[in-house]
Enzyme design. Structure first.
Site, PDB file in Angstrom:
ATOM      1  N   CYS A  79      -0.165 -10.203   1.167  1.00 18.14           N
ATOM      2  CA  CYS A  79      -0.196  -8.950   0.452  1.00 18.14           C
ATOM      3  C   CYS A  79      -1.594  -8.924  -0.213  1.00 18.14           C
ATOM      4  O   CYS A  79      -1.960  -9.940  -0.797  1.00 18.14           O
ATOM      5  CB  CYS A  79       1.053  -9.154  -0.928  1.00 18.14           C
ATOM      6  SG  CYS A  79       0.930  -7.982  -2.110  1.00 18.14           S
TER       7      CYS A  79
ATOM      8  N   ASP B 279     -10.208   1.079  -8.089  1.00 19.16           N
ATOM      9  CA  ASP B 279      -9.515   1.341  -6.642  1.00 19.16           C
ATOM     10  C   ASP B 279     -10.736   1.518  -5.762  1.00 19.16           C
ATOM     11  O   ASP B 279     -11.906   2.088  -6.084  1.00 19.16           O
ATOM     12  CB  ASP B 279      -8.814   2.601  -6.771  1.00 19.16           C
ATOM     13  CG  ASP B 279      -8.003   2.995  -5.366  1.00 19.16           C
ATOM     14  OD1 ASP B 279      -6.745   2.891  -5.276  1.00 19.16           O
ATOM     15  OD2 ASP B 279      -8.599   3.128  -4.304  1.00 19.16           O
TER      16      ASP B 279
ATOM     17  N   ASN C  73       3.168   5.861  -6.346  1.00 14.34           N
ATOM     18  CA  ASN C  73       3.658   6.674  -5.191  1.00 14.34           C
ATOM     19  C   ASN C  73       4.988   5.492  -4.703  1.00 14.34           C
ATOM     20  O   ASN C  73       4.595   4.290  -4.553  1.00 14.34           O
ATOM     21  CB  ASN C  73       2.512   6.560  -4.139  1.00 14.34           C
ATOM     22  CG  ASN C  73       1.414   7.365  -4.404  1.00 14.34           C
ATOM     23  OD1 ASN C  73       1.713   8.591  -4.847  1.00 14.34           O
ATOM     24  ND2 ASN C  73       0.362   7.020  -4.237  1.00 14.34           N
TER      25      ASN C  73
ATOM     26  N   THR D 235       1.235   2.959   0.425  1.00 19.14           N
ATOM     27  CA  THR D 235       0.771   2.098   1.404  1.00 19.14           C
ATOM     28  C   THR D 235       0.893   0.555   1.158  1.00 19.14           C
ATOM     29  O   THR D 235       0.741  -0.046   2.200  1.00 19.14           O
ATOM     30  CB  THR D 235      -0.813   2.624   1.539  1.00 19.14           C
ATOM     31  OG1 THR D 235      -1.380   2.368   0.566  1.00 19.14           O
ATOM     32  CG2 THR D 235      -0.684   3.831   2.162  1.00 19.14           C
TER      33      THR D 235
ATOM     34  N   HIS E 206       3.382  -3.590  -3.205  1.00 20.03           N
ATOM     35  CA  HIS E 206       3.315  -4.591  -4.217  1.00 20.03           C
ATOM     36  C   HIS E 206       2.869  -3.405  -5.421  1.00 20.03           C
ATOM     37  O   HIS E 206       1.925  -2.712  -5.455  1.00 20.03           O
ATOM     38  CB  HIS E 206       2.049  -5.736  -4.258  1.00 20.03           C
ATOM     39  CG  HIS E 206       1.955  -6.298  -5.684  1.00 20.03           C
ATOM     40  ND1 HIS E 206       1.742  -7.618  -5.195  1.00 20.03           N
ATOM     41  CD2 HIS E 206       2.087  -6.032  -6.792  1.00 20.03           C
ATOM     42  CE1 HIS E 206       1.553  -8.213  -6.694  1.00 20.03           C
ATOM     43  NE2 HIS E 206       1.782  -7.103  -7.524  1.00 20.03           N
TER      44      HIS E 206
ATOM     45  N   HIS F  18       2.314  -0.648  -8.070  1.00 21.79           N
ATOM     46  CA  HIS F  18       1.147  -0.072  -8.643  1.00 21.79           C
ATOM     47  C   HIS F  18       0.875   1.102  -9.424  1.00 21.79           C
ATOM     48  O   HIS F  18       1.538   1.820  -8.649  1.00 21.79           O
ATOM     49  CB  HIS F  18      -0.204  -0.685  -7.993  1.00 21.79           C
ATOM     50  CG  HIS F  18      -0.276  -0.073  -6.566  1.00 21.79           C
ATOM     51  ND1 HIS F  18       0.439  -0.334  -5.474  1.00 21.79           N
ATOM     52  CD2 HIS F  18      -0.568   1.195  -6.183  1.00 21.79           C
ATOM     53  CE1 HIS F  18       0.404   0.444  -4.444  1.00 21.79           C
ATOM     54  NE2 HIS F  18      -0.491   1.327  -4.863  1.00 21.79           N
TER      55      HIS F  18
HETATM   56  P1  AMP Z   1      -0.674   3.593  -2.513  1.00 19.53           P
HETATM   57  O1  AMP Z   1      -0.815   4.390  -1.461  1.00 19.53           O
HETATM   58  O2  AMP Z   1      -0.119   4.140  -3.760  1.00 19.53           O
HETATM   59  O3  AMP Z   1       0.119   2.549  -2.118  1.00 19.53           O
HETATM   60  O4  AMP Z   1      -2.102   3.104  -3.150  1.00 19.53           O
HETATM   61  C1  AMP Z   1      -2.854   1.818  -2.481  1.00 19.53           C
HETATM   62  C2  AMP Z   1      -4.257   1.996  -3.173  1.00 19.53           C
HETATM   63  O5  AMP Z   1      -4.822   0.675  -3.208  1.00 19.53           O
HETATM   64  C3  AMP Z   1      -5.229   2.870  -2.554  1.00 19.53           C
HETATM   65  O6  AMP Z   1      -5.562   3.853  -3.603  1.00 19.53           O
HETATM   66  C4  AMP Z   1      -6.364   2.118  -1.932  1.00 19.53           C
HETATM   67  O7  AMP Z   1      -7.552   2.896  -2.035  1.00 19.53           O
HETATM   68  C5  AMP Z   1      -6.141   0.758  -2.785  1.00 19.53           C
HETATM   69  N1  AMP Z   1      -6.826  -0.434  -2.282  1.00 19.53           N
HETATM   70  C6  AMP Z   1      -6.232  -0.851  -1.211  1.00 19.53           C
HETATM   71  N2  AMP Z   1      -7.168  -2.002  -1.100  1.00 19.53           N
HETATM   72  C7  AMP Z   1      -7.752  -2.142  -2.031  1.00 19.53           C
HETATM   73  C8  AMP Z   1      -8.661  -3.121  -2.561  1.00 19.53           C
HETATM   74  N3  AMP Z   1      -8.833  -4.291  -1.725  1.00 19.53           N
HETATM   75  N4  AMP Z   1      -9.123  -3.017  -3.704  1.00 19.53           N
HETATM   76  C9  AMP Z   1      -8.896  -2.129  -4.713  1.00 19.53           C
HETATM   77  N5  AMP Z   1      -7.963  -1.271  -4.209  1.00 19.53           N
HETATM   78  C10 AMP Z   1      -7.492  -1.161  -3.042  1.00 19.53           C
HETATM   79 ZN    ZN Z   2       1.816  -8.916  -3.650  1.00 18.48          ZN
END
Ligand code: AMP
Ligand code: ZN
Length: 109
Positions: A4, A30, A82, A90, A93, A95
């Protein structure tokens, strides 16, 4: 949880820009911002989705959202979660996205 991304960030195994942290929650920038300000508020426990959150965790998340808004001096922002494939979750976990610094449309796309 193994594999994760957010658990790795919380453990410090992946670098992130932390804007707020307390015992239960972390808030990071982000990596692919959708607005001039785009922060992710993430509980430290590996909780997959919004419907799995318990009361203590939801309290800490809402407190973190408030603290981030103070730290970044936000006077207007949008909070997004989301949940599931149709909403394009996506990372499983949970957020919350804090988006600010531009005008948003309603309804969202
Ligand atoms: P969601 O589509 O709502 O699950 O959002 C996942 C978010 O995590 C997206 O906006 C990505 O740009 C962000 N994300 C993915 N990997 C990282 C990372 N290593 N550091 C910061 N944000 C990330
Ligand atoms: Zn996690």
């Amino acid at each position: 949880m193994n594999g994760c991304v957010f658990c790795k960030i919380i453990k410090g195994e992946i670098k992130s820009e932390i804007v707020f942290e307390d015992r239960d929650t972390i808030a990071i920038k982000d990596i692919n911002p959708q607005a001039p300000v785009h922060i992710l508020v993430i509980p430290k426990l590996h909780i997959p989705t919004i419907v799995d959150i318990d009361e203590k965790t939801s309290t800490s998340i809402f407190n973190a959202i408030k603290e981030v808004s103070k730290i970044l001096n936000l006077n207007s922002f949008r909070v997004v979660n989301n949940f599931g494939p149709d909403a394009l979750q996506t990372i499983y976990h949970v957020h919350f996205h804090i988006l600010a610094g531009r005008k948003f449309s309603w309804p969202p796309g």
